[in-house]
Enzyme design. Structure first.
Site, PDB file in Angstrom:
ATOM      1  N   GLU A 128      82.589  22.325  15.620  1.00 39.81           N
ATOM      2  CA  GLU A 128      82.348  22.270  17.285  1.00 39.81           C
ATOM      3  C   GLU A 128      83.074  21.481  18.046  1.00 39.81           C
ATOM      4  OE1 GLU A 128      78.880  23.583  19.326  1.00 39.81           O
ATOM      5  OE2 GLU A 128      78.861  25.383  18.158  1.00 39.81           O
ATOM      6  N   TYR A 167      75.594  33.457  24.226  1.00 41.21           N
ATOM      7  CA  TYR A 167      76.294  32.687  25.740  1.00 41.21           C
ATOM      8  C   TYR A 167      77.306  33.928  25.803  1.00 41.21           C
ATOM      9  CZ  TYR A 167      74.027  28.727  23.875  1.00 41.21           C
ATOM     10  OH  TYR A 167      72.437  28.030  22.856  1.00 41.21           O
ATOM     11  N   TRP A 176      72.123  31.817  13.198  1.00 42.27           N
ATOM     12  CA  TRP A 176      72.479  31.076  13.503  1.00 42.27           C
ATOM     13  C   TRP A 176      70.588  31.514  14.641  1.00 42.27           C
ATOM     14  CZ3 TRP A 176      73.787  25.885  13.204  1.00 42.27           C
ATOM     15  CH2 TRP A 176      72.800  24.875  14.136  1.00 42.27           C
ATOM     16  N   LYS A 198      66.131  29.868  18.551  1.00 44.11           N
ATOM     17  CA  LYS A 198      67.006  30.729  17.485  1.00 44.11           C
ATOM     18  C   LYS A 198      66.837  31.431  16.609  1.00 44.11           C
ATOM     19  CE  LYS A 198      70.638  29.968  20.847  1.00 44.11           C
ATOM     20  NZ  LYS A 198      70.607  29.029  21.256  1.00 44.11           N
TER      21      LYS A 198
END
Length: 701
Positions: free
Chosen positions: A435, A491, A572, A593
């Protein structure tokens, strides 16, 4: 260094290959001679600690009696790093320890080994600075031979700094950076003619599998020997491979080689194993044992010995059909996992890591991404032994610094990751980063360099990268494999799941080998909503109902399991973990999560969704079971089942309808609860055997 369980004991342990036949010209060491070619002494107990920067604390006579007594593994952030304040201590701490090495170690090379210190560690022995290590996740060693005094009291002082370092990865990440000496410490004593100890913390013995078929396996064993003495020595290397029962499968002896004083000699030997028993992942995680012995050719005595596991396998990835192990397709049902525990941070014990694998085994996991950093050697040992396919990566997270020092540190951490874990058959992928926020020249140049470094260090495995920027972004163009962190339903609400997105990416670039490296949603076991009315929470939000996490996991898995071109998928996360700056969900400082709670005490509903899909274990399970106090009579009961023919439901002994069958492991019943206690019983039947689950929900009268 490749650490087997023998390395964790407090007393010195001898590595030997008793029972093996010795080759002509090399004799067994006489009784007592060479019997302690290598010793490892645990140094975890008896430390004193101060959570502050203490000038002069490296001095042997520094007064530390007022400091706190601690045992490592230890972290100073076990509580403030998880409380959600966002301001946990990131600074300096000091550790000091007195100890007396045995007089029998005189004449040996003495190395201090640290298996994990975060983030920057400076080490002194008796006031002598041995060196500094920059990076929080790898094993490192310092040569303490000239500083230590055998048979006498010695003082080890370690200054640890977990503050942000502009030249050390990671610069930032969505997890707590716990500080301290959080893995084991030991003293390793080796002969002056032995295997190198300074090869980026690696074992000094590396097994490169050149070809592995059902008929034969060919393995190049490279032993990095060193003569640390003052005179030239004649060295031979004997490599012995034994099967799981201890029977010798292959033996190779190198010719004598002259090694000058203070010089190295890399010896590579080809080992051939006929009809090998291959490592087949979870189906059959078979392990051989390879032992490399350094032999003084003039005396025939073994001066050093290193023993490592050997799992014979090949792995490949196809852009259309996914991952193959030994030529057979394996659907990788993966999870990501951090290394921290509630109230303990990163200072966890091997028994706790065992428990983590027990939970993953129960759920049917067969692939693990050790995100986002190198983890304990025990983790990779367990993966070898239990047949997991592993993605191991360096902590290049979020961003980079445009400096030569940062690039050097990233390369250092990549070398440490590869060399310390080179021999683990479970590892199939080397991760070069995660990321990156920018896709500029600085970032892409570094990713390209790291991908090239992987090829140079280990051409037998594939590199990969986890991208959250988009399918065609250039950050995904450097590694052999591409992977994407996609949180549809959390998200990103732009699509009902990852299927259409991955289809579009695959169609646009059919040669790209793609995976889903992260997906999931938050889930609180204390927050609940009706299954029929569940909807996305506002992100960020203090409300993370468990039912919504379950819905996201159901929807995502149904889409990705039908797309064989995905070489792997990784939930995740397997476990909730600390991220002290987070201000969402029912617990501040927590990423919720996970499929299992932070304390490992509760398997969330989504855990059983995957157990139903990933295992053959017969069971039935009622979801929303923790929502025990109800306020609405009309509700939908949802259950999971696996390995049963039909499932039926009763409430207070009254059947809710005819038994049901299901093709997708999900069963639902619209019901009306009665005031007071409602005993809900689920029964699955197969072959005359019943599997049941029961909960009690109370409706306010």
């Amino acid at each position: 260094m490749r650490r087997s369980r023998w390395l964790s004991v407090a007393l010195a342990v001898v590595l030997s290959v008793s029972g093996f036949a010795f080759a002509p010209g090399v004799s067994a060491a006489p009784d007592g001679a060479g019997a302690k070619a290598r010793e490892q002494v645990g140094l975890d107990a008896g430390w004193r600690f101060a959570r502050e920067d203490v000038p002069g604390a490296e001095a042997p006579g520094f007064p530390d009696t007022a400091w706190t007594h601690v045992v490592v593994p230890h972290t100073w952030n076990n509580l403030d790093g998880q409380d959600g304040g966002g301001d946990y201590y990131r600074g300096t701490g000091w550790y000091r320890k007195h100890f007396t090495p045995s007089p029998s170690l005189a004449g040996k090379q003495l190395w201090l080994q640290f298996d994990g210190v975060n983030t920057v560690a400076d080490v002194w022995v008796n006031g002598v600075h041995l060196g500094q290590h920059r990076g929080g996740y790898a094993t490192f060693r310092f040569d303490a031979t000239s500083a230590l005094r055998t048979g006498l009291d010695n003082v080890i002082a370690v200054r640890v700094d977990n503050s942000s370092q502009p030249d050390v990865a990671p610069l930032s990440a969505d997890y707590t950076f716990f500080g301290g000496i959080y893995r084991d410490v030991s003293l390793v004593a080796v002969d002056r003619l032995g295997v190198r100890m300074d090869d980026f913390g690696g074992p000094g013995v590396y097994l490169a599998q050149r070809s592995v078929t059902a008929e034969a396996a060919s393995v190049d064993v490279t032993t990095k020997a060193r003569n640390s003495g003052t005179t030239t020595r004649q060295v031979r290397v004997r490599t012995v491979v034994a099967d799981a029962s201890g029977k010798v499968a292959a033996t190779v002896l190198s010719p004598p080689q002259e090694v000058a004083a203070a010089a190295d000699a890399d010896v590579t030997q080809r080992v051939e194993i006929p009809k090998p028993h291959r490592w087949q992942g979870k189906a059959d995680p078979y392990l051989y044992r390879a032992t490399a012995e350094v032999v003084d050719a003039s005396s025939g005595q073994v001066t050093d010995s290193v023993s490592v596991s050997l799992g014979l396998r090949t792995s490949t990835v196809d852009a259309n059909t996914g991952f193959f192990l030994n030529g057979r397709h394996v659907a990788l049902h993966g999870v990501n996992a951090h290394q921290d525990r509630l109230d303990e941070g990163w200072a966890v014990a091997d028994r706790q890591r065992d428990q983590d694998f027990d939970l993953m085994d129960e759920m049917g996991v067969n692939a693990l991404r050790t995100a986002h950093y190198q983890q304990s050697q025990h983790v990779y040992d367990l993966a070898d032994q239990r047949g997991y396919v592993v993605w191991a990566e360096i902590p290049l997270v979020n961003g980079v610094t445009d400096s030569a020092a940062f690039r050097a540190n990233a390369a250092q951490q990549m070398s440490e990751l590869i060399r310390q874990n080179y021999n683990h058959p479970s590892i199939a992928f080397w991760g070069i980063g995660n990321e990156q926020a920018k896709s500029d020249a600085v970032t892409n140049d570094l990713l390209q360099a790291l991908a090239g470094q992987v090829k140079a260090e280990d051409p037998t495995r594939l590199s990969t990268y986890a991208n959250n920027r988009g399918g065609q972004d250039s950050v995904s163009d450097h590694a052999d494999l591409s992977a994407y962190n996609k949180y549809f339903g959390w998200y990103d609400l732009s699509a009902p799941g990852p299927g259409p997105w991955t289809d579009q990416l695959h169609a646009a670039d059919p040669g790209r080998r793609i995976a889903i490296s992260e997906y999931g949603a938050g889930g609180s076991i204390s927050q609940h909503v009706e299954n029929s009315t569940v909807k996305p929470p506002v992100i960020p939000s203090r409300t993370h109902p468990e039912e919504y996490e379950t819905l996201v996991q159901e929807n995502t898995w149904k889409q990705i399991e039908t797309r064989p071109y995905l070489w792997g998928t990784f939930v995740w996360n397997m476990f909730d973990f600390a991220s002290d700056g987070r201000t969402e969900g029912d617990t501040l400082g927590r990423n919720d999560k996970g499929l299992v709670t932070y304390d490992r005490q509760v398997r969330k509903d989504a855990f059983y969704w995957y157990k139903a899909n990933w295992t053959t274990t017969p069971f039935v399970y009622l979801t929303s079971r923790r929502w025990t106090d109800r306020t609405t009579a009309a509700t939908t009961v949802k259950a999971y089942g696996n390995g049963v023919d039909t499932v039926s439901l009763t409430i207070n002994g009254v059947a809710t309808g005819a038994p049901k069958a299901s093709a997708d492991h999900i069963y639902t019943w619209p019901v009306t609860l009665s005031p007071g206690a409602n005993v809900v019983k689920l029964t699955g039947v197969r072959g005359g055997h019943a599997y049941t689950d029961t909960v009690t929900w109370t409706l306010a009268g």
